[in-house]
Design a protein around this motif. Structure first.
Motif, PDB file in Angstrom:
ATOM      1  N   THR A  19      24.093 -15.559 -43.108  1.00 33.39           N
ATOM      2  CA  THR A  19      22.676 -15.176 -43.089  1.00 33.39           C
ATOM      3  C   THR A  19      22.459 -13.925 -43.935  1.00 33.39           C
ATOM      4  OG1 THR A  19      22.573 -16.051 -40.850  1.00 33.39           O
ATOM      5  CG2 THR A  19      20.699 -14.733 -41.577  1.00 33.39           C
ATOM      6  N   ASN A  85      15.014 -10.177 -32.475  1.00 31.80           N
ATOM      7  CA  ASN A  85      14.274 -11.119 -31.642  1.00 31.80           C
ATOM      8  C   ASN A  85      13.175 -10.362 -30.909  1.00 31.80           C
ATOM      9  OD1 ASN A  85      15.876 -13.238 -32.450  1.00 31.80           O
ATOM     10  ND2 ASN A  85      17.359 -12.894 -30.808  1.00 31.80           N
ATOM     11  N   THR A 102      10.236  -9.588 -36.566  1.00 33.33           N
ATOM     12  CA  THR A 102      10.888 -10.433 -35.566  1.00 33.33           C
ATOM     13  C   THR A 102      11.222 -11.810 -36.123  1.00 33.33           C
ATOM     14  OG1 THR A 102       8.730 -11.061 -34.708  1.00 33.33           O
ATOM     15  CG2 THR A 102       9.849  -9.294 -33.586  1.00 33.33           C
ATOM     16  N   ASN A 103      12.296 -12.361 -35.581  1.00 32.01           N
ATOM     17  CA  ASN A 103      12.685 -13.742 -35.883  1.00 32.01           C
ATOM     18  C   ASN A 103      11.673 -14.708 -35.283  1.00 32.01           C
ATOM     19  OD1 ASN A 103      15.099 -13.775 -37.360  1.00 32.01           O
ATOM     20  ND2 ASN A 103      16.187 -12.975 -35.572  1.00 32.01           N
ATOM     21  N   PRO A 104      11.450 -15.871 -35.883  1.00 35.48           N
ATOM     22  CA  PRO A 104      11.997 -16.267 -37.185  1.00 35.48           C
ATOM     23  C   PRO A 104      11.205 -15.605 -38.310  1.00 35.48           C
ATOM     24  CG  PRO A 104      10.626 -18.011 -36.318  1.00 35.48           C
ATOM     25  CD  PRO A 104      10.647 -16.924 -35.268  1.00 35.48           C
ATOM     26  N   SER A 106       9.957 -15.408 -42.402  1.00 33.58           N
ATOM     27  CA  SER A 106       9.780 -16.180 -43.636  1.00 33.58           C
ATOM     28  C   SER A 106      10.147 -15.269 -44.794  1.00 33.58           C
ATOM     29  CB  SER A 106       8.332 -16.615 -43.778  1.00 33.58           C
ATOM     30  OG  SER A 106       7.523 -15.473 -43.986  1.00 33.58           O
TER      31      SER A 106
END
Length: 135
Positions: A19, A85, A102-104, A106
């Motif tokens: 990642t 998160n 924060t996840n997710p 773009s």
């Protein structure tokens, strides 16, 4: 040429190295210089001191430390953009002055947050207080 030298250097530190590499590729496409990727706090601390990045993109947890351990060691040396998160965001923001997204995430959010983080930094070699960006 001149523009390459003028680019702001970034270190990407995430527990998952794949990642970290993917995020590195995205930010290189956007014109940033990736100085290093790593997944341990010890490695990150060493690289920050050696490479003097403008900003570190960091996850909540690395292999050996949390973001708070790293922040407490490096807060005076560099600024951070955190990818966390939702559960961790308010905690990180209460304990630090780190930008959090924060996840997710773009690509658009990542790059605009990075641009914003960089643009609010003081000129190179002076360290100021980063702001928190809520998205």
């Amino acid at each position: 040429g001149y523009e390459m030298n003028d680019q702001r250097g970034v270190i990407v530190a995430l527990q998952n190295l794949d990642t970290a590499e993917k995020i590195g590729s995205l930010i290189i496409e956007a014109g940033y210089r990736v100085l290093a990727t790593c997944n341990s706090g010890h490695d990150l601390i060493r690289k920050c001191i050696a490479l003097d990045p403008e900003i570190v993109i960091i996850g909540y947890k690395l292999n050996d430390m949390t973001i708070l351990d790293v922040y407490n060691t490096l807060a005076d040396n560099c600024s951070f953009l955190a990818i966390v998160n939702e559960t961790y965001r308010s905690f990180v923001q209460e304990q630090t002055d780190i930008f959090c997204i924060t996840n997710p995430i773009s690509k658009g959010i990542l790059i605009s947050s990075l641009d914003l983080s960089i643009s609010t930094l003081p000129i190179k070699y002076t360290k100021g207080e980063p702001l928190i960006i809520l998205l």
